[in-house]
Scaffold this active site. Structure first.
Site, short mmCIF file in Angstrom:
data_model
loop_
_atom_site.label_atom_id
_atom_site.label_comp_id
_atom_site.label_asym_id
_atom_site.label_seq_id
_atom_site.Cartn_x
_atom_site.Cartn_y
_atom_site.Cartn_z
N HIS A 143 13.02 67.27 38.34
CA HIS A 143 13.83 66.25 38.33
C HIS A 143 14.03 65.57 39.70
CE1 HIS A 143 17.07 68.40 40.95
NE2 HIS A 143 16.71 69.52 40.49
N HIS A 152 -2.70 63.03 43.27
CA HIS A 152 -2.94 63.75 42.33
C HIS A 152 -2.17 65.05 42.49
CE1 HIS A 152 -6.61 66.71 40.81
NE2 HIS A 152 -5.70 66.61 39.90
#
Length: 210
Positions: A143, A152
């Site tokens: 979250h 990446h």
């Protein structure tokens, strides 16, 4: 509109599988190696070099970035992937978001153009994922996480709640970045590292508890 995957390497196989999982079959794959024309990758034909795209109207084709990276301690290996994306977007071509059917993406998560979310990855509520970002196999963005453009998050990496990852950073396979930590632009986090404090832009966080 047809969809073409750029670069017929290992990551392209993963991109093709993600597309197929959603019922989208790419029309073709490009590769700079002319000797590979006529081969197939993931059942999709290699038809020619990247420059063949320039013969196509940008409104008639969508692109998928099939170029991966191989990071080292001093280099994220993401420059080529970024250059490919920026070259074609500057010419008006579009890169849709690609998400494997098994990925879990919160309803309010925001994903930028060309973001890729691979099999088993999880993106939780209020996360923001930038353009051309790769969230690789079984990676987790918890979250309120923020992942900057061209970064990446490698297979199995976990970004705990509120983590911020800068543009072009590489988070190695199986790494864990703990709650609220900031990883700067272009930084590299080694595979398996546990990162408990901020990493400066261009910095390196190694194994163990950094």
């Amino acid at each position: 509109m047809s969809l073409i995957v750029l670069c017929a390497g290992g990551h392209a196989k993963v991109v093709i599988e993600a597309l197929l999982s959603r019922g989208t079959r790419p029309a073709a794959v490009t590769d700079r190696d002319a000797s590979r024309i006529g081969e197939t990758i993931g059942g999709i034909p290699i038809t020619g070099p990247d420059d063949d795209i320039l013969k196509m109207d940008a409104a008639s084709v969508a692109l998928a970035n099939g170029l991966g990276n191989r990071a080292s301690r001093s280099d994220s290996g993401l420059a080529g992937r970024r250059a490919l994306f920026e070259r074609f977007t500057a010419l008006g071509y579009t890169f849709p978001v690609i998400a494997h059917a098994s990925a879990v993406i919160a309803s309010d998560a925001v994903l930028g153009d060309g973001a890729q979310v691979m099999a088993g990855a999880v993106i939780q509520p209020a996360a923001r994922i930038g353009r051309n970002v790769l969230i690789n196999t079984r990676a987790v963005v918890e979250h309120d996480g923020v992942v900057g453009d061209h970064a990446h998050i490698a297979p199995g990496a976990v970004l705990c709640g509120g983590v911020s990852v800068g543009e072009g950073a590489h988070i190695g396979a199986g790494a864990v970045v703990l709650v609220g930590v900031s990883v700067g632009a272009g930084a590299i986090v080694a595979a398996g590292a546990v990162v408990a404090r901020n990493v400066e832009a261009g910095g390196f966080a190694g194994g163990g508890r950094d």
